[in-house]
Design a protein around this motif. Structure first.
Motif, mmCIF file in Angstrom:
data_model
loop_
_atom_site.group_PDB
_atom_site.id
_atom_site.type_symbol
_atom_site.label_atom_id
_atom_site.label_comp_id
_atom_site.label_asym_id
_atom_site.label_seq_id
_atom_site.Cartn_x
_atom_site.Cartn_y
_atom_site.Cartn_z
ATOM 1 N N HIS A 1 -122.852 14.876 62.954
ATOM 2 C CA HIS A 1 -123.474 13.357 63.218
ATOM 3 C C HIS A 1 -122.907 12.552 62.014
ATOM 4 N N ILE A 2 -122.586 11.580 62.256
ATOM 5 C CA ILE A 2 -122.107 10.339 61.215
ATOM 6 C C ILE A 2 -122.923 9.066 61.451
ATOM 7 N N ASP A 3 -123.464 8.684 60.469
ATOM 8 C CA ASP A 3 -124.463 7.503 60.518
ATOM 9 C C ASP A 3 -123.632 6.263 60.544
ATOM 10 N N PRO A 4 -123.314 5.520 61.630
ATOM 11 C CA PRO A 4 -122.771 4.313 61.558
ATOM 12 C C PRO A 4 -123.264 3.009 60.752
ATOM 13 N N ALA A 5 -124.440 3.369 60.450
ATOM 14 C CA ALA A 5 -124.997 2.284 59.728
ATOM 15 C C ALA A 5 -124.457 2.145 58.226
ATOM 16 N N GLY A 6 -124.003 3.438 57.761
ATOM 17 C CA GLY A 6 -123.508 3.345 56.261
ATOM 18 C C GLY A 6 -121.817 2.564 56.474
ATOM 19 N N ASN A 7 -121.222 3.230 57.612
ATOM 20 C CA ASN A 7 -120.084 2.471 57.624
ATOM 21 C C ASN A 7 -119.985 0.871 57.868
ATOM 22 N N THR A 8 -120.996 0.428 58.608
ATOM 23 C CA THR A 8 -120.973 -1.014 58.788
ATOM 24 C C THR A 8 -121.479 -1.596 57.576
ATOM 25 N N GLN A 9 -122.319 -1.069 56.992
ATOM 26 C CA GLN A 9 -122.671 -1.771 55.537
ATOM 27 C C GLN A 9 -121.531 -1.631 54.461
ATOM 28 N N ALA A 10 -120.651 -0.653 54.586
ATOM 29 C CA ALA A 10 -119.554 -0.692 53.777
ATOM 30 C C ALA A 10 -118.516 -1.686 54.518
ATOM 31 N N PHE A 11 -118.426 -1.769 55.679
ATOM 32 C CA PHE A 11 -117.458 -3.011 56.115
ATOM 33 C C PHE A 11 -118.002 -4.201 55.794
ATOM 34 N N ARG A 12 -119.245 -4.446 55.899
ATOM 35 C CA ARG A 12 -119.759 -5.794 55.641
ATOM 36 C C ARG A 12 -119.725 -6.036 54.022
ATOM 37 N N ALA A 13 -119.779 -4.975 53.213
ATOM 38 C CA ALA A 13 -119.463 -5.371 51.781
ATOM 39 C C ALA A 13 -118.282 -5.767 51.560
ATOM 40 N N PHE A 14 -117.281 -5.114 52.188
ATOM 41 C CA PHE A 14 -115.908 -5.240 52.183
ATOM 42 C C PHE A 14 -115.552 -6.798 52.409
ATOM 43 N N ALA A 15 -115.930 -7.113 53.787
ATOM 44 C CA ALA A 15 -115.813 -8.411 54.039
ATOM 45 C C ALA A 15 -116.179 -9.382 53.521
ATOM 46 N N ASN A 16 -117.417 -9.365 52.800
ATOM 47 C CA ASN A 16 -118.212 -10.244 52.090
ATOM 48 C C ASN A 16 -117.394 -10.695 50.882
ATOM 49 N N ALA A 17 -116.799 -9.421 50.320
ATOM 50 C CA ALA A 17 -115.917 -9.469 48.995
ATOM 51 C C ALA A 17 -114.963 -10.162 49.251
ATOM 52 N N ARG A 18 -114.283 -9.992 50.269
ATOM 53 C CA ARG A 18 -112.819 -10.666 50.743
ATOM 54 C C ARG A 18 -113.270 -12.124 50.962
ATOM 55 N N GLU A 19 -114.196 -12.194 51.378
ATOM 56 C CA GLU A 19 -114.385 -13.901 51.661
ATOM 57 C C GLU A 19 -114.673 -14.672 50.337
ATOM 58 N N GLN A 20 -115.538 -13.954 49.145
ATOM 59 C CA GLN A 20 -115.823 -14.609 47.916
ATOM 60 C C GLN A 20 -114.484 -14.678 47.297
ATOM 61 N N GLU A 21 -113.748 -13.668 47.434
ATOM 62 C CA GLU A 21 -112.573 -13.636 46.620
ATOM 63 C C GLU A 21 -111.490 -14.834 47.165
#
Length: 57
Positions: A5-25
């Motif tokens: 089982h892979i926890d999708p919350a971890g992937n979603t959180q990582a993606f959100r962090a990546f997306a927020n970093a790109r927006e700020q950049e």
């Protein structure tokens, strides 16, 4: 398969962090002005026009 089982919350959180970093950049970068290419095109047209005028004179 149920033990892998892979926890999708971890992937979603990582993606959100990546997306927020790109927006700020992208917000931190100044927008490039289209003025420089316009000036280059106008200068090229003027140079070609002057050359054509001098050749056809």
């Amino acid at each position: 398969m149920s033990d892998q089982h892979i926890d999708p919350a971890g992937n979603t959180q990582a993606f959100r962090a990546f997306a927020n970093a790109r927006e700020q950049e992208s917000a931190a970068k100044p927008k490039k002005s289209p003025l420089v290419p316009i000036i280059a095109v106008v200068a090229a047209i003027v140079i070609i026009g002057v050359a054509a005028f001098l050749l056809l004179r």
